[in-house]
Design an enzyme around this catalytic site. Structure first.
Site, PDB file in Angstrom:
ATOM      1  N   GLU A   1       0.852  -1.199   0.000  1.00  0.00           N
ATOM      2  CA  GLU A   1       0.000   0.000   0.000  1.00  0.00           C
ATOM      3  C   GLU A   1       0.884   1.244   0.000  1.00  0.00           C
ATOM      4  O   GLU A   1       1.846   1.321   0.747  1.00  0.00           O
ATOM      5  CB  GLU A   1      -0.906  -0.024   1.244  1.00  0.00           C
ATOM      6  CG  GLU A   1      -1.906   1.098   1.280  1.00  0.00           C
ATOM      7  CD  GLU A   1      -2.623   1.267  -0.054  1.00  0.00           C
ATOM      8  OE1 GLU A   1      -3.318   0.354  -0.481  1.00  0.00           O
ATOM      9  OE2 GLU A   1      -2.453   2.329  -0.679  1.00  0.00           O
TER      10      GLU A   1
ATOM     11  N   LYS B   1       8.256  -1.536  -2.364  1.00  0.00           N
ATOM     12  CA  LYS B   1       7.612  -0.776  -1.290  1.00  0.00           C
ATOM     13  C   LYS B   1       8.663  -0.157  -0.366  1.00  0.00           C
ATOM     14  O   LYS B   1       8.609   1.024  -0.028  1.00  0.00           O
ATOM     15  CB  LYS B   1       6.656  -1.695  -0.513  1.00  0.00           C
ATOM     16  CG  LYS B   1       6.065  -1.093   0.728  1.00  0.00           C
ATOM     17  CD  LYS B   1       5.178   0.106   0.451  1.00  0.00           C
ATOM     18  CE  LYS B   1       4.952   0.915   1.701  1.00  0.00           C
ATOM     19  NZ  LYS B   1       4.211   2.138   1.499  1.00  0.00           N
TER      20      LYS B   1
ATOM     21  N   CYS C   1       6.199   4.636   9.330  1.00  0.00           N
ATOM     22  CA  CYS C   1       6.851   3.766   8.332  1.00  0.00           C
ATOM     23  C   CYS C   1       8.231   4.166   7.831  1.00  0.00           C
ATOM     24  O   CYS C   1       9.077   3.286   7.644  1.00  0.00           O
ATOM     25  CB  CYS C   1       5.909   3.577   7.165  1.00  0.00           C
ATOM     26  SG  CYS C   1       4.427   2.683   7.672  1.00  0.00           S
TER      27      CYS C   1
HETATM   28  P1  NAD Z   1      -1.905  -0.320  12.696  1.00  0.00           P
HETATM   29  O1  NAD Z   1      -1.082  -0.610  13.890  1.00  0.00           O
HETATM   30  O2  NAD Z   1      -2.695   0.948  12.624  1.00  0.00           O
HETATM   31  O3  NAD Z   1      -2.966  -1.508  12.488  1.00  0.00           O
HETATM   32  C1  NAD Z   1      -2.631  -2.856  12.540  1.00  0.00           C
HETATM   33  C2  NAD Z   1      -3.802  -3.609  13.175  1.00  0.00           C
HETATM   34  O4  NAD Z   1      -3.569  -5.014  13.068  1.00  0.00           O
HETATM   35  C3  NAD Z   1      -3.993  -3.329  14.674  1.00  0.00           C
HETATM   36  O5  NAD Z   1      -5.301  -2.832  14.899  1.00  0.00           O
HETATM   37  C4  NAD Z   1      -3.755  -4.693  15.357  1.00  0.00           C
HETATM   38  O6  NAD Z   1      -4.591  -4.907  16.481  1.00  0.00           O
HETATM   39  C5  NAD Z   1      -4.114  -5.643  14.223  1.00  0.00           C
HETATM   40  N1  NAD Z   1      -3.520  -6.990  14.363  1.00  0.00           N
HETATM   41  C6  NAD Z   1      -2.222  -7.310  14.539  1.00  0.00           C
HETATM   42  N2  NAD Z   1      -2.060  -8.649  14.560  1.00  0.00           N
HETATM   43  C7  NAD Z   1      -3.284  -9.192  14.384  1.00  0.00           C
HETATM   44  C8  NAD Z   1      -3.752 -10.518  14.305  1.00  0.00           C
HETATM   45  N3  NAD Z   1      -2.910 -11.550  14.375  1.00  0.00           N
HETATM   46  N4  NAD Z   1      -5.075 -10.721  14.142  1.00  0.00           N
HETATM   47  C9  NAD Z   1      -5.934  -9.682  14.053  1.00  0.00           C
HETATM   48  N5  NAD Z   1      -5.541  -8.387  14.089  1.00  0.00           N
HETATM   49  C10 NAD Z   1      -4.222  -8.141  14.266  1.00  0.00           C
HETATM   50  O7  NAD Z   1      -0.939  -0.447  11.445  1.00  0.00           O
HETATM   51  P2  NAD Z   1      -1.079   0.296  10.034  1.00  0.00           P
HETATM   52  O8  NAD Z   1      -0.583   1.684  10.129  1.00  0.00           O
HETATM   53  O9  NAD Z   1      -2.426   0.027   9.480  1.00  0.00           O
HETATM   54  O10 NAD Z   1       0.024  -0.503   9.190  1.00  0.00           O
HETATM   55  C11 NAD Z   1      -0.202  -1.843   8.791  1.00  0.00           C
HETATM   56  C12 NAD Z   1       0.872  -2.210   7.776  1.00  0.00           C
HETATM   57  O11 NAD Z   1       0.741  -1.381   6.609  1.00  0.00           O
HETATM   58  C13 NAD Z   1       2.299  -2.032   8.260  1.00  0.00           C
HETATM   59  O12 NAD Z   1       3.091  -3.050   7.699  1.00  0.00           O
HETATM   60  C14 NAD Z   1       2.708  -0.707   7.661  1.00  0.00           C
HETATM   61  O13 NAD Z   1       4.093  -0.632   7.437  1.00  0.00           O
HETATM   62  C15 NAD Z   1       1.970  -0.703   6.339  1.00  0.00           C
HETATM   63  N6  NAD Z   1       1.637   0.624   5.807  1.00  0.00           N
HETATM   64  C16 NAD Z   1       1.188   1.603   6.636  1.00  0.00           C
HETATM   65  C17 NAD Z   1       0.811   2.838   6.084  1.00  0.00           C
HETATM   66  C18 NAD Z   1       0.299   3.955   6.956  1.00  0.00           C
HETATM   67  O14 NAD Z   1       0.122   5.050   6.443  1.00  0.00           O
HETATM   68  N7  NAD Z   1       0.047   3.753   8.233  1.00  0.00           N
HETATM   69  C19 NAD Z   1       0.889   3.040   4.707  1.00  0.00           C
HETATM   70  C20 NAD Z   1       1.341   2.002   3.895  1.00  0.00           C
HETATM   71  C21 NAD Z   1       1.709   0.793   4.459  1.00  0.00           C
HETATM   72  C1  UGA Z   2       4.475   7.717   3.684  1.00  0.00           C
HETATM   73  C2  UGA Z   2       4.497   7.634   2.164  1.00  0.00           C
HETATM   74  O1  UGA Z   2       4.299   8.946   1.627  1.00  0.00           O
HETATM   75  C3  UGA Z   2       3.411   6.699   1.637  1.00  0.00           C
HETATM   76  O2  UGA Z   2       3.526   6.556   0.222  1.00  0.00           O
HETATM   77  C4  UGA Z   2       3.586   5.333   2.300  1.00  0.00           C
HETATM   78  O3  UGA Z   2       2.552   4.464   1.884  1.00  0.00           O
HETATM   79  C5  UGA Z   2       3.544   5.487   3.803  1.00  0.00           C
HETATM   80  O4  UGA Z   2       4.589   6.408   4.222  1.00  0.00           O
HETATM   81  C6  UGA Z   2       3.804   4.214   4.540  1.00  0.00           C
HETATM   82  O5  UGA Z   2       4.362   3.288   4.000  1.00  0.00           O
HETATM   83  O6  UGA Z   2       3.437   4.240   5.706  1.00  0.00           O
HETATM   84  P1  UGA Z   2       3.029   9.019   5.491  1.00  0.00           P
HETATM   85  O7  UGA Z   2       4.117   8.618   6.423  1.00  0.00           O
HETATM   86  O8  UGA Z   2       1.634   8.760   5.885  1.00  0.00           O
HETATM   87  O9  UGA Z   2       3.233   8.287   4.070  1.00  0.00           O
HETATM   88  O10 UGA Z   2       3.115  10.570   5.188  1.00  0.00           O
HETATM   89  P2  UGA Z   2       4.090  11.480   4.283  1.00  0.00           P
HETATM   90  O11 UGA Z   2       3.275  12.492   3.615  1.00  0.00           O
HETATM   91  O12 UGA Z   2       4.980  10.674   3.441  1.00  0.00           O
HETATM   92  O13 UGA Z   2       4.945  12.229   5.390  1.00  0.00           O
HETATM   93  C7  UGA Z   2       5.902  11.545   6.178  1.00  0.00           C
HETATM   94  C8  UGA Z   2       6.688  12.549   6.997  1.00  0.00           C
HETATM   95  O14 UGA Z   2       7.519  13.342   6.154  1.00  0.00           O
HETATM   96  C9  UGA Z   2       5.801  13.540   7.766  1.00  0.00           C
HETATM   97  O15 UGA Z   2       6.357  13.749   9.047  1.00  0.00           O
HETATM   98  C10 UGA Z   2       5.860  14.799   6.921  1.00  0.00           C
HETATM   99  O16 UGA Z   2       5.646  15.981   7.662  1.00  0.00           O
HETATM  100  C11 UGA Z   2       7.295  14.715   6.408  1.00  0.00           C
HETATM  101  N1  UGA Z   2       7.478  15.473   5.141  1.00  0.00           N
HETATM  102  C12 UGA Z   2       6.828  15.095   4.010  1.00  0.00           C
HETATM  103  C13 UGA Z   2       8.339  16.555   5.136  1.00  0.00           C
HETATM  104  O17 UGA Z   2       8.951  16.915   6.166  1.00  0.00           O
HETATM  105  N2  UGA Z   2       8.532  17.232   3.949  1.00  0.00           N
HETATM  106  C14 UGA Z   2       7.901  16.874   2.802  1.00  0.00           C
HETATM  107  O18 UGA Z   2       8.130  17.535   1.763  1.00  0.00           O
HETATM  108  C15 UGA Z   2       7.025  15.780   2.832  1.00  0.00           C
END
Ligand code: NAD
Ligand code: UGA
Length: 472
Positions: free
Chosen positions: A172, A227, A283
């Site tokens: 994602e 990713k 992340c």
């Molecule tokens: P999060 O901590 O918000 O959510 C994860 C959820 O999974 C929690 O609610 C937890 O209770 C649940 N969980 C864990 N183990 C479980 C199990 N065995 N059965 C049922 N539920 C379970 O995490 P997130 O931010 O959604 O991130 C999830 C993944 O996606 C991570 O690998 C992260 O790196 C990736 N990711 C996050 C973002 C982002 O913006 N947060 C963007 C892209 C990718």
């Molecule tokens: C980032 C990536 O942008 C997503 O593509 C990815 O899916 C995600 O991580 C993930 O894998 O979790 P996110 O962390 O939600 O998304 O937000 P960003 O907009 O990337 O910002 C990350 C950090 O960088 C923030 O603290 C933001 O303030 C900072 N940032 C961003 C800067 O300081 N300058 C910039 O120009 C952009």
């Protein structure tokens, strides 16, 4: 397209920042698919099911409108239940993959405990043919582990109806704060796999709203690695521009002007060049640390060192901002009222994971400052938890937690302040009335703008000292 399974039921394990919004958008765009999101955390599920949509567990612009349309139509949120796994044609693993805190690879390697638990649960409960989709961000070659766990469960099952599995990687790329728009209009959707029929099935789901030209298919390992590399490249741009911010302060250049000048070159591009207090979020740091760990594991130390530098610069930026604040306030902040504006790691999210505000607040508290913290979407409880964890990590138990207070009203927060430190670029901070504020500040007072969103002239005209990141 070859003959392939039509996905009619999806189960997503993990109702977090990714699982919740992603499944909401799939359910919205594909009304013919039944989507169930399950999580082990019952309090989180309760919030997803709350009738008052203001109480959803995450804040994301546009999310509550979608939830209103699809919840209980073709989207459900439940605590773990094997029946959803049993019935699903496709299961998305969307659980957390934090950095290991102890043991081998502590501080760098991904902790795959939760992913492995999901694989075991799927192995135990799935029936028929199931497409298992890696949605979580994972180290390259994790699909191999998932496949091994799924297939080992088949060893003792020689019946005709033994389940079968295909594993796909579908990372994602949404960013928090813009998650709904990112999901509805993605730059690309990436599907990695070996089983073309399974790839086609997932491709078909996304094709309901994504231009097929934007759906990229690759082998499993390219998808998993892309990713990590995408996040590493994005974070690298931030550390690059942040490193230049200090050079600007030292030489009289202006970081906004430099960013504009270099960003006009199409080859560089003008996004992700905003200097700031360092990147936060759950992340970037963990994914780069993971990349570094993988490189070291493969004996690629030069590459590991290169990417590690992105994290080093990020820590340095947060550290130097805190030091500048102390230095400008006559080298002591003891008993001074400092107001932190913004605690989330970026605007438009209530997420505080790895927020620069945590480290900067912690450092200022350890200097004896009295902090008042304001954030439009982060609750007092969340701030308390974040600071508590950070105290524990830094082993700074001597801190008196009473020295910080939470204030919901911005103007009340700013009364009698010695300094205002803007750490998150929330819109409402852009239109503050500095004429009114200046009458209620201590004198001399300072404003520190780490996001370059405030109007320097108005603040100075109102007799307040002003420091802005990257301005000489
Ligand atoms: P999060 O901590 O918000 O959510 C994860 C959820 O999974 C929690 O609610 C937890 O209770 C649940 N969980 C864990 N183990 C479980 C199990 N065995 N059965 C049922 N539920 C379970 O995490 P997130 O931010 O959604 O991130 C999830 C993944 O996606 C991570 O690998 C992260 O790196 C990736 N990711 C996050 C973002 C982002 O913006 N947060 C963007 C892209 C990718
Ligand atoms: C980032 C990536 O942008 C997503 O593509 C990815 O899916 C995600 O991580 C993930 O894998 O979790 P996110 O962390 O939600 O998304 O937000 P960003 O907009 O990337 O910002 C990350 C950090 O960088 C923030 O603290 C933001 O303030 C900072 N940032 C961003 C800067 O300081 N300058 C910039 O120009 C952009």
């Amino acid at each position: 397209m070859n003959k392939h399974l039509k996905i009619k039921k999806i189960c997503c394990i993990g109702a977090g920042y990714v699982g919740g919004p992603t499944m909401a958008v799939i359910a919205d765009k594909c009304p013919h698919i039944k989507v169930s999101v399950i999580d082990k955390d019952s309090s989180r599920i309760k919030m997803w099911n709350d009738n008052n949509l203001e109480n959803l567990p995450i804040y994301e612009p546009g999310l509550k409108e979608i939830i209103k349309r699809v919840r209980d139509r073709n989207l459900t949120f439940s605590v773990e239940n094997d029946s959803y796994i049993r019935e699903a044609d496709a299961i998305f693993i969307s659980v957390n993959t934090p950095i290991k805190s102890t043991g081998l690879g502590a501080g760098q390697a991904s902790n795959l405990y939760w992913v492995e638990k999901c694989a075991r649960k799927i192995a135990k409960s799935a029936e028929g043919h199931t497409i298992v989709v890696e949605k979580s961000t994972l180290p390259v070659r994790t699909a191999e582990i998932i496949k091994k766990i799924l297939h080992s469960s088949l060893k003792n099952n020689s019946s005709e109806n033994a389940p079968t599995f295909s594993v796909l990687s579908n990372p994602e790329f949404l960013a928090e704060g813009t998650a709904i728009n990112d999901l509805q209009n993605p730059d690309r959707v990436l599907i990695g796999g070996e089983d073309y029929s399974a790839i086609n099935s997932l491709h078909e789901v996304y094709s309901f709203w994504v231009d097929p030209k934007k759906i990229i298919t690759t082998n499993l390992w390219s998808s998993e690695l892309s990713k990590l590399v995408a996040n590493a490249f994005l974070a690298q741009r931030i550390s690059s521009i942040n490193s230049i911010s200090q050079l600007c302060e030292t030489t009289g250049a202006n970081i906004s002007e430099v960013a504009k000048a270099i960003g006009s070159d199409n080859r560089i591009g003008n996004t992700f060049l905003n200097a700031g207090p360092g990147f936060g979020g759950s992340c970037f740091k963990k994914d780069i640390l993971n990349l570094v760990y993988l490189c070291r594991n493969f004996g690629l130390s030069e590459i590991a060192d290169f990417w590690e530098q992105v994290i080093i610069i990020n820590n340095w930026q947060q550290d130097r901002i805190y030091k500048i604040i102390v230095e400008k306030l006559f080298n002591t902040v003891e008993q001074k009222k400092l107001v932190i504006l913004g605690f989330s790691f970026k605007a438009n999210t209530n997420d505080t994971r790895e927020s620069p505000a945590i480290k900067i607040a912690n450092d200022l508290l350890s200097e004896g400052a009295k902090l008042t913290i304001h954030d439009p979407k982060v609750s007092k409880d969340q701030i308390e938890k974040a600071l508590d964890n950070s105290f524990k990590k830094s082993k700074n138990n001597a801190l008196n937690k009473q020295e910080w207070v939470y204030e919901k009203s911005i103007y009340k927060a700013l009364e009698n302040a010695d300094a205002i430190i803007l750490l998150t670029e929330w819109d409402e901070y852009k239109s503050l009335n500095w004429e009114i504020i200046s009458k209620h500040l201590n004198s001399p007072a300072w404003v520190f703008d780490t996001r370059l969103i405030l109007d320097e002239n108005i603040i100075i005209q109102n007799g307040i000292n002003f420091w802005s990141l990257g301005k000489g």
